[in-house]
Design an enzyme around this catalytic site. Structure first.
Site: not given
Length: 770
Positions: A106, A152, A179
């Protein structure tokens, strides 16, 4: 090869710097929706042009989905998004592909943070992985979708829009999610599955720098860590398996102004790129991806040894190994207990009692308490036992307790049972092999060296796990709210770590001729550190540029308006609403900014939705200490517009109310039915109202560019008391642009110390009764 690796790192670093150069990128901002989207599209077009003559085709699709879903994160709430941004890139052989792998990052960030590690660096790495795969001379067997999602941080909205609405989603068989919970370092595999052991096996075979632990997976999925990733969305709404990777080091900088590109080492970028490229390439060339359901069943036990090699085996095999180890241990202990003079049960009770005493007194004696309690209890209560027998006895007690943990974890189907299995199998094997040496010479130098070598592997691995636990949990405790005392949690973790690590090594202490020097040394260390703590030598925060540890504070300059049943304004006020996100509250801030003190502490007004304050997310149960300093009214240039479009009685006896809202990119809707009333249905998610822990309903809203007015409705059972059926409140949050700041907010920000990170914005709160 070295030259290519250097160019790869350089290009990824340039991508990272370009993405973060625009500043914070909250969803809906021009920085996120225009500047970053345009940059990514520009780079993707270059990749597409470079690979045009190769065996692959590159297709780009910009998706702007609208949708809604409920999630049980943070107590349970509902999310609604409108025209958020997704950039989906499909790479496949020119003949096409039926089965797709998904790689997700993201590019949005939280407000007031550049978001270099979370998650711009992953998008930079994904661009270069896309470039590398697109230029392979050998065509891939399957296709890959690279999803650059732009929402996100808005609680996983863009990933939901892709997996539930995009036409390519039906062909996705598995995914890799990139992430961050820290800034740089190694990226750890902390979630896999559900089930589908072939994914773990793919990572084991392909990853060049493995770093993975099933312990992390089971801890994260237990809900202990107040965080979540797009992994949940793909798993729960897409019903597809995947691998979740995250940077974890230096989490003190996560979601702060310090999360900048210069803090991410190029080696971290290279390492992540090597791993992701190798694993993706392995998966898209595999047979399993074509029919992953055939390989679905079963879990895997997996862990790495100092990042050099990953050990992985099916959980059912682990169960057999665990029970065989437990049986061998019980046979060994049964043989020892057959002697009439054996005091294993007595010693075990004493050790457990001493552990309980240590844990109960953790705030006072924390680390040293173990040795004081254990040594005093055992030496005094078992003073009739000879020295060598005492050492043997403590070893047997440790073996019994670790074996009990092994049986318990295995019986509960926890793959983390491999840890006590290692802590039983290696010491037991070592002890049996050295039994003759110990019997002949006692605690000789040779025995001591061989004993420690036998324990080296499980102990090194266990210490590595402990390091990971502290690397993750220590920063998290600085942002987990005002209700969790971090000193208690950390002291408990330290004590437990010491109990576990010392279990087999205290065997040596009991073999020593005297423990007085050990006790004296531990007592001295304890006394010195106690004096230093009491003198205030360990201040929890620092603004040191090389290693900042900021205190997190949220400030909103807000105006609150409360309407009565007749629609008229009953009261209005304005102020700076201040929230501390750690246990210390404002105690370190008050001496510097005296106005922020306990005289302006707020209390929850239970008759108002979410206490009458503009909560951005439903975290009031975590942050119960907040302050409200009076300030002038705010006048956003794009004020919220809220109106009732219709109110009607349905034929099934409910009241249906329809609303329309126009406002900024981020708004929060709160619904509080009055006593006797209840919501029966609404226009969000699956139509079933999602109940929050506090007995209220929370709907999180965000939109991208050019979104229409937000229309929604709900139906409520009508008991119609004197106070009406329901209280409805809506807050607006201005995270970017000229509406984000006010003079009063800027003046207050300048007064905060350098070691604080005050994240600030303008908000409004409007409450109505119906």
């Amino acid at each position: 090869i070295l030259g290519l690796a250097y160019i790869w790192k350089l290009l990824a670093m340039l991508h990272l710097e370009r993405i973060t150069s625009v500043g914070p990128r909250p969803t809906g901002s021009p920085e996120n929706e225009i500047l970053t989207v345009n940059f990514l599209l520009e780079q993707i077009e270059h990749i597409k042009a470079d690979s045009a003559s190769g065996p692959h085709s590159v297709t780009v699709d910009v998706q702007r989905p609208t949708g809604s879903f409920s999630i049980d994160f943070l107590g349970g709430f509902t999310s609604y998004y409108d025209r958020v941004s997704n950039i989906a890139v499909r790479l496949e052989p020119k003949a096409g592909a039926q089965h797709l792998m998904l790689a997700n990052c993201h590019f949005d960030s939280v407000a007031n943070s550049p978001g270099a590690s979370d998650d711009a660096v992953s998008c930079a790495v994904m661009l270069e992985v896309l470039h590398s795969l697109a230029n392979l001379s050998t065509p891939l067997r399957h296709g890959v979708v690279f999803l650059f999602n732009g929402a996100e941080e808005n609680v996983l909205q863009a990933s939901h829009g892709f997996i539930t609405q995009h036409p390519w989603a039906k062909q996705v068989r598995a995914f890799i999610n990139l992430e961050a919970a820290g800034v740089g370092g190694k990226e750890v595999v902390f979630q896999t599955g559900p089930e589908n052991p072939w994914l773990v096996q793919a990572y084991v075979h392909a990853a060049k720098h493995p770093f993975a632990s099933v312990v992390g997976q089971e801890v994260f999925q237990s809900g202990v860590i107040p965080s979540d990733t797009d992994f949940r969305i793909y798993r729960d709404f897409g019903n597809i398996p995947g691998i979740d990777l995250a940077f974890i080091e230096n989490g003190f900088l996560y979601h702060t102004k310090y999360d900048t590109s210069d803090r991410i080492l190029t080696d971290s970028i290279q390492r992540a790129g090597d791993n992701i490229l190798a694993v993706l390439k392995h998966l898209v060339m595999s047979e399993e991806l074509a029919d992953s359901s055939e390989y679905r069943h079963g879990n895997m036990v997996f862990f790495d040894l100092l990042g050099m090699v990953v050990v992985a085996y099916p959980a059912r095999v682990g169960t057999i190994i665990n029970y065989m180890t437990a049986m061998a241990t019980f046979l060994y202990l049964f043989k020892k207990c057959s002697h009439p003079s054996n005091e294993l049960a007595y010693a075990t009770a004493v050790v457990i009692l001493s552990w309980l005493v240590t844990l109960l007194t953790v705030l006072i004696i924390a680390l040293v308490g173990l040795f004081l309690a254990d040594l005093v209890c055992l030496v005094v209560l078992l003073q009739g036992v000879r020295r060598l027998e005492l050492g043997e006895l403590y070893f047997d007690v440790s073996l019994l307790l670790w074996c009990a943990a092994l049986v318990y974890l295995t019986a509960n189907d926890l793959c983390s049972a491999y840890v006590p299995m290692l802590m039983v199998a290696f010491p037991l094997t070592t002890k049996l092999l050295l039994a003759r040496e110990f019997k002949l010479r006692g605690a000789s130098v040779k025995y001591s060296v061989l004993y420690q070598l036998g324990l080296a592997l499980p102990y090194v691995h266990f210490m590595f796990l402990i390091w990971v636990v502290f690397e993750i949990f220590t920063p998290i405790l600085g942002r987990s709210g005002t209700e969790i005392p971090p000193d208690v949690v950390l002291a408990t973790l330290v004590t437990l770590a010491t109990l576990f690590l010392s279990s087999f090594f205290l065997h040596f202490i009991y073999l020593a001729r005297s423990t007085k020097w050990l006790l004296a040394g531990l007592g001295t260390v304890f006394t010195v550190f106690l004096v230093l703590v009491l003198c205030g030598m360990f201040f929890p925060y620092t603004a040191d540029p090389s290693s900042p540890r900021p205190k997190r504070v949220f400030l909103q300059h807000t105006t609150r308006t409360f309407h009565g049943l007749d629609g008229q304004v009953k009261s209005r006020d304005s102020g700076l609403w201040i929230n501390s996100f750690d246990y210390t509250g404002m105690q370190h801030i008050t001496p510097i900014i005296p106005e922020i003190n306990d005289t302006i502490r707020t209390s929850c007004q239970e008759d108002r939705p979410f206490c009458g304050y503009p909560w951005f997310l439903p975290v009031k149960f975590l942050v119960k200490k907040n302050w409200y300093l009076p300030a002038p009214e705010v006048f956003p240039k794009s004020p919220i517009e809220f109106q009732v479009l219709s109110k009607e009685q349905t034929k099934w006896g409910t009241v249906k109310i329809t609303f329309e809202v126009k406002g900024p990119s981020h708004m929060s809707l709160y619904l509080r039915p009055h006593q006797g009333a209840s919501l029966s249905s609404w226009s969000f998610g699956d139509g079933v109202p999602q109940y929050h822990l506090a007995g209220e309903y929370f709907i999180f809203y965000s939109h991208g560019l050019d979104a229409p007015a937000w229309n929604f409705w709900f139906e409520i059972q009508d008991p119609s008391g004197p106070e009406g059926m329901i209280s409805v409140a809506i807050s607006s949050h201005y995270f970017f642009g000229e509406d984000q700041r006010t003079v009063q907010l800027e003046d207050m920000l300048k007064r905060f110390p350098k070691w604080a990170f005050p994240s600030s914005w303008v908000s409004t709160y409007h409450m109505y009764r119906y």
